[in-house]
Design a protein around this motif. Sequence first.
Motif, PDB file in Angstrom:
ATOM      1  N   ALA B 114     -43.467  24.418 -88.581  1.00 37.87           N
ATOM      2  CA  ALA B 114     -44.401  25.539 -88.495  1.00 37.87           C
ATOM      3  C   ALA B 114     -43.707  26.841 -88.891  1.00 37.87           C
ATOM      4  O   ALA B 114     -44.308  27.706 -89.529  1.00 37.87           O
ATOM      5  N   ALA B 115     -42.422  26.962 -88.546  1.00 37.55           N
ATOM      6  CA  ALA B 115     -41.676  28.174 -88.884  1.00 37.55           C
ATOM      7  C   ALA B 115     -41.513  28.302 -90.396  1.00 37.55           C
ATOM      8  O   ALA B 115     -41.714  29.380 -90.965  1.00 37.55           O
ATOM      9  N   ALA B 118     -44.783  29.350 -91.867  1.00 36.77           N
ATOM     10  CA  ALA B 118     -45.083  30.765 -91.614  1.00 36.77           C
ATOM     11  C   ALA B 118     -44.240  31.670 -92.505  1.00 36.77           C
ATOM     12  O   ALA B 118     -44.736  32.666 -93.050  1.00 36.77           O
ATOM     13  N   ASP B 119     -42.958  31.327 -92.668  1.00 38.60           N
ATOM     14  CA  ASP B 119     -42.086  32.144 -93.523  1.00 38.60           C
ATOM     15  C   ASP B 119     -42.551  32.102 -94.973  1.00 38.60           C
ATOM     16  O   ASP B 119     -42.622  33.120 -95.649  1.00 38.60           O
ATOM     17  N   ALA B 276     -53.577  27.958 -84.695  1.00 40.38           N
ATOM     18  CA  ALA B 276     -53.725  29.404 -84.872  1.00 40.38           C
ATOM     19  C   ALA B 276     -52.729  30.145 -83.996  1.00 40.38           C
ATOM     20  O   ALA B 276     -52.447  29.727 -82.868  1.00 40.38           O
ATOM     21  N   THR B 277     -52.183  31.217 -84.526  1.00 44.79           N
ATOM     22  CA  THR B 277     -51.458  32.144 -83.662  1.00 44.79           C
ATOM     23  C   THR B 277     -52.509  32.940 -82.884  1.00 44.79           C
ATOM     24  O   THR B 277     -53.693  32.931 -83.230  1.00 44.79           O
ATOM     25  N   ARG B 278     -52.064  33.614 -81.847  1.00 42.89           N
ATOM     26  CA  ARG B 278     -53.018  34.427 -81.086  1.00 42.89           C
ATOM     27  C   ARG B 278     -53.629  35.505 -81.988  1.00 42.89           C
ATOM     28  O   ARG B 278     -54.813  35.829 -81.876  1.00 42.89           O
TER      29      ARG B 278
END
Lengths: 287, 782
Positions: B114-115, B118-119, B276-278
Amino acid sequence: MYPAPLEYVRAESVDEAIRLLGERDGAKLLAGGHSLIPMMKLRLAAPTAVIDIGRIAELKGVCPTDGGLTVGALTTHAEITRSRELRERCPLLPEAAARIGDPAVRNKGTLGGNIAHADPASDLPAVLVALRADVHLQGPGGRRSVPAADFFVDLLTTALGENEIIVGVELPIHPPVTGSAYLKVEHPASGYAVCGAAAVVSVEGGRCTAVRLCYNGVTAVPADAVGVTEALVGTSLGNETIDEAVERHLSIDEPLGDTHASGEYRVALARAYGKRALKRARDRALA
Amino acid sequence: MIGSSIKRREDPALVTGKGKYTDDLALPGMAHAAIVRSPYAHATVGGVDVSAAAAAPGVAAVYTGADVEASDIGGVVPVGWLLPGIKTPAHPILATERVRYVGDAVAVVVAESAAAAADAAERVQVEYEPLPAVTDPRGAADEGAPQVHDEAPGNVAFDWELGDRAATDAAFEGAALTVKADLRNNRLIPHAVEPRACLADWDGTRGEHTLRMTTQNPHLHRLLMTIASLGLPEHKIRVIAPEVGGGFGSKIHHYPDEAITAFCSMQLGRPVKWTATRSETNLTDAHGRDHRSLAEMALDAEGRIVGVRVVTHAAMGAYLSTFAPAVPTYLYGTLLSGQYDIPAIWVRTVGTFTTTCPVDAYRGAGRPEATYVIERLIDLAAAEAGLDPAEMRRRNFIPADAFPYQTQVALAYDSGNYEPALDRALELADYAGLRREQQRRRVEGGKLLGIGLSSYIEACGIAPSAVVGSLGAQAGLWESAKVRVHPSGSVTAYVGTSSHGQGHQTTFAQIVADTLGIDIDQVDVIEGDTREVQFGMGTYGSRSLAVGGSALARSLDKVIAKGKKIAAHLLEAADEDMEFEDGSFFVRGAPSKARAWGEVALQAYLAHDYPEGLEPGLEETSFYDPANFTYPFGTHVAVVEIDPETGEVELVGYTAVDDCGNQINPMIVAGQIHGGIAQGVGQALWENAVYDENGQLLTATLLDYALPRAHKLVSYRLDHTVTPCPHNPLGVKGVGEAGTIASPAAVANAVVDALRPYGVRHLDMPLTPERIWRALRNGEGS
């Protein structure tokens, strides 16, 4: 996960922290992490490295000094709240620290981290200004001391120089008949101060000898109500005198505003809570 | 067992961290997706350069809308409720030409972690040409407003009306008193604790897709994916709802995100997870409310309502979300009679496109908005007529002997008895004492005291299917339940609802255990898996017990009927002479001639000593289509104190008397009321999703968006009356939304009540200290 990739290093001493800072461009110090990490999670801050100073013992705790008390930069808000020495000799700081966040935040967040971030809505900056505290800094060139009033330069900006680190805050001893109060209107979402009024009042022979009224949350740096102070010194601090001094002499330039509270409203809060804080400080001084 | 507050059976796992939510799950070879979202509210999309992202460490693939278009999936999310003349512009799962809100998806990065995803997502370069934004539901329809969709001139998605306009206009002409208000119902962000997530697992050899996801309605999600976004055969999609951590409506809808995740898994031939992120949640979970309403009420000289006229502009956001068109129309306009006998009502709703997150059902969905309109109007009328608000309501209640009652806005209330709930609420709140204290303070000074009433009606368990179909629903709204009795007599019940916090494992098991006279430990409830459970409609609109519970009751009746045949055979008695009680089949009038539940269950599977012509097995299914909605009601009383110097407002008392008919588990009912009140108080005092003039969401994080906090609330005083629903087997009504429907109006009325001596007639929510402070100074909002 949430933050951008970064290097993590731990410093075991202040000197090592300063050296590690000097070796890395774009590095940030990490103490309790309650200002920096939320910014990193939103990727509003993306330091290349974090230097964890959280375990440096010399930066922790409350110590008596010649002129007063020194609070180490890594002292947590919870420790400040619980400190018997502070509660007896400088109760304004624990009173304000107790209003920060929730227990989890207070257990991790530190004095140094709080003021280094210089969030205008944080609870400690105006309190330190009202207390006439000095901020002790250490850098590659050695130590120096900056009055709290000069330490907060602008929104999220301090007098910290390149590769400098906050080592602590020195609180002077106030005259014997001194009272203080911190009153806060919380932001309903963040819990930060929409308006936080810090008042310190000293009385001798029924007359006010010194007074200081400062605000968090209203302006980019702590607002020091100098005019009010001048109008009150020498008076007997009656309710009407306080009300009139605030009404006539409180002057706030460029107030902050957001979706919840405009600048105009924050100034109104500053009037109301300035009066209330001064009266409560007076009552405590005379109690 | 029915009516007993047993502890929720699902809680031990959940409160000890053993619950498995979608994001807790991992599959071998699983990759992670991060969705690239528009930072602009409105822009044309030029090129999308994915090369840097594709070259980033750990990246498996990057896809854009062009890749979706080049594939053979459907690639659009559909609208599930159609109105006459409605404009339904396509909603591609990945935007190609234009983005229409901050958060609109333009690309997806799939990576080993996931990191890494996201990057790499930050390296996707999208050329945007910004266009002007439009965010106000009413302003969107103004001439010259930026146009969101070419297919919808004037940004009008639909222009809908209900009621008799001519009769209403006539009522206003002859009225002794009229009141009018311009009301804003603030936009809200749902904030389920668990963010939306999807784990997609494509099996290319079998052509089967398994999607574990945050859903309130797995079968509807599967159907929508089949007919639009994926285009796979329905029997080749399996949707599973693992533990789901709250929804409040936000997990009903079919979002692009799960289709994007499913698409990635199909492209790569490996499982892909997206969570989803917050921040994504706040930007993209369908928001709630966002109405502007010009509302009027006409009364005769005795204070009886003779007409209500409402014109509402409701923001739809950038695209029509799944059930969005129903919310400000059939779930709103139909409720504008409230608890009152109103001879003429006319409502018009204009749904407008705005460059904001789509708006759809959020706890209450239309009914809090309607309650707010009618309860604010009746308070305004009471003030104008010089009547106490309680007396004003009493004069206008539909009398208890007038049910069933046909409103002027389509609904036929099956039952109701409003005055006892009002009386009990007033008594419990000490209304008379509060009014005396208010009077005292108005003379002597001190904090201002405000008392607000809200007598609400809710229509829930929306039904029957033929009616909702005629109103535009693209789904039936019946529910199904299957009761499988095992040879040893224990039971597995399969229900088409899908619990995400409501406690179905407990409530439904109580119904089964009580009906069959067996221990609750002998009952399991299965929900939320399209392979395990026959078709079902899911959980929303306070429907699970009234509709799903009724289906369960029907299936249990069938099981007992068959059991009687088996027992009758064993006892050499006639079928029609058999009774069943407390787990025992016996001959009427001869209770010693009996067979226990377990014996009958076993015989159903042995079939050794068995009625001729009867099939073995003991398993029954019902598809229950209710005759009508159910109509819970009640009266809430909010008490607030206001600092006259600063406008700071504090909720100091809250009383709620609700009538949800028979209660299966009163503790769960009380929990629903508690949470609902908290959310409604949140809307009234704190919550507000604010977009700036550029369409940027200013309240995108919990640092700016204020949810209700425990320390800002009070201990509620709760009670209930019981008016059973006359048309379902359990006599139950919904309760999941009641608190949210009633409480915003109660709190708003309380604040205005406190400010009345200052000449304030109305203030919009959220009733922030600043808004109140300004009103105190200027009588603003009057």
